[in-house]
Design an enzyme around this catalytic site. Structure first.
Site, short mmCIF file in Angstrom:
data_model
loop_
_atom_site.label_atom_id
_atom_site.label_comp_id
_atom_site.label_asym_id
_atom_site.label_seq_id
_atom_site.Cartn_x
_atom_site.Cartn_y
_atom_site.Cartn_z
N GLY A 1 0.80 -1.22 0.00
CA GLY A 1 0.00 0.00 0.00
C GLY A 1 0.83 1.26 0.00
N CYS A 2 1.92 1.24 -0.69
CA CYS A 2 2.91 2.33 -0.69
C CYS A 2 2.90 3.04 -2.04
CB CYS A 2 4.28 1.70 -0.43
SG CYS A 2 5.68 2.81 -0.51
N GLY A 3 3.32 4.28 -2.05
CA GLY A 3 3.46 5.00 -3.31
C GLY A 3 4.46 4.35 -4.24
N PHE A 4 5.37 3.55 -3.70
CA PHE A 4 6.37 2.85 -4.52
C PHE A 4 5.92 1.45 -4.93
CE2 PHE A 4 9.04 5.81 -1.96
CZ PHE A 4 9.50 6.59 -3.01
N THR A 5 4.74 1.02 -4.49
CA THR A 5 4.25 -0.33 -4.81
C THR A 5 4.26 -0.64 -6.31
OG1 THR A 5 2.94 -0.40 -2.77
CG2 THR A 5 2.29 -1.91 -4.52
#
Length: 159
Positions: free
Chosen positions: A34-38
């Site tokens: 659930g990360c911006g880098f996912t």
């Protein structure tokens, strides 16, 4: 001590010795769903598809230490990655990468490549590149996209 002295648990709970990966180029990554880098999962899978036949492995270690961005169970994380990003590279149980409960492998990785980026991992999708010899040769921050690492991977595969 070398990287090959560590044992880790795959997402299904089976213990694996990193000695099983001797002779391969490894990219070890702490991930989150659930990360911006996912979306980097896509680039990691593309590298894996392109170079796995030449002795390259991506080792995925989900981590929930940063912003609670990997809250699911190991099975839920695996399902998310396989459905959303079609990942096929090895995934391991969720780990801590910093603090007293840190996975020993990550404590070792940070000790090998920690000075420039600090002794702590700052966020999800920190990547460690390991040569066929087991030497930890590079560390990349979260913002470094997998495709930016490709030339370094190709150089190690050619050795």
């Amino acid at each position: 001590m070398t990287i090959y002295d560590f044992k880790v648990r795959k997402a299904d709970g089976a213990e694996v010795s990193l000695a099983d990966y001797k002779g391969k180029v490894l990219l070890i990554v702490n991930t989150a769903t659930g990360c911006g880098f996912t979306p980097q999962y896509k680039g990691l899978q593309e590298l894996y598809d392109k170079y796995a036949g030449q002795g390259f492995e991506v080792l995925d270690f989900p981590c929930n230490q940063f912003g609670n961005q990997a809250p699911g169970t190991d099975a839920e994380i695996g399902q998310f990655c396989e459905i959303r990003y079609k990942t096929t590279f090895p995934r391991f149980v969720k780990v801590d990468v910093n603090g007293p409960q840190a996975e020993p492998l990550f404590t070792y990785l940070k000790s090998c490549k920690g000075s420039l980026l600090g002794s702590k991992i700052k966020w999800n999708f920190t990547k460690f590149l390991v040569a066929r010899t087991g030497e930890v040769v590079a560390r990349y921050g979260s913002a470094t996209k997998p495709e930016k690492i490709e030339n370094d991977i190709k150089k190690l595969l050619a050795q």
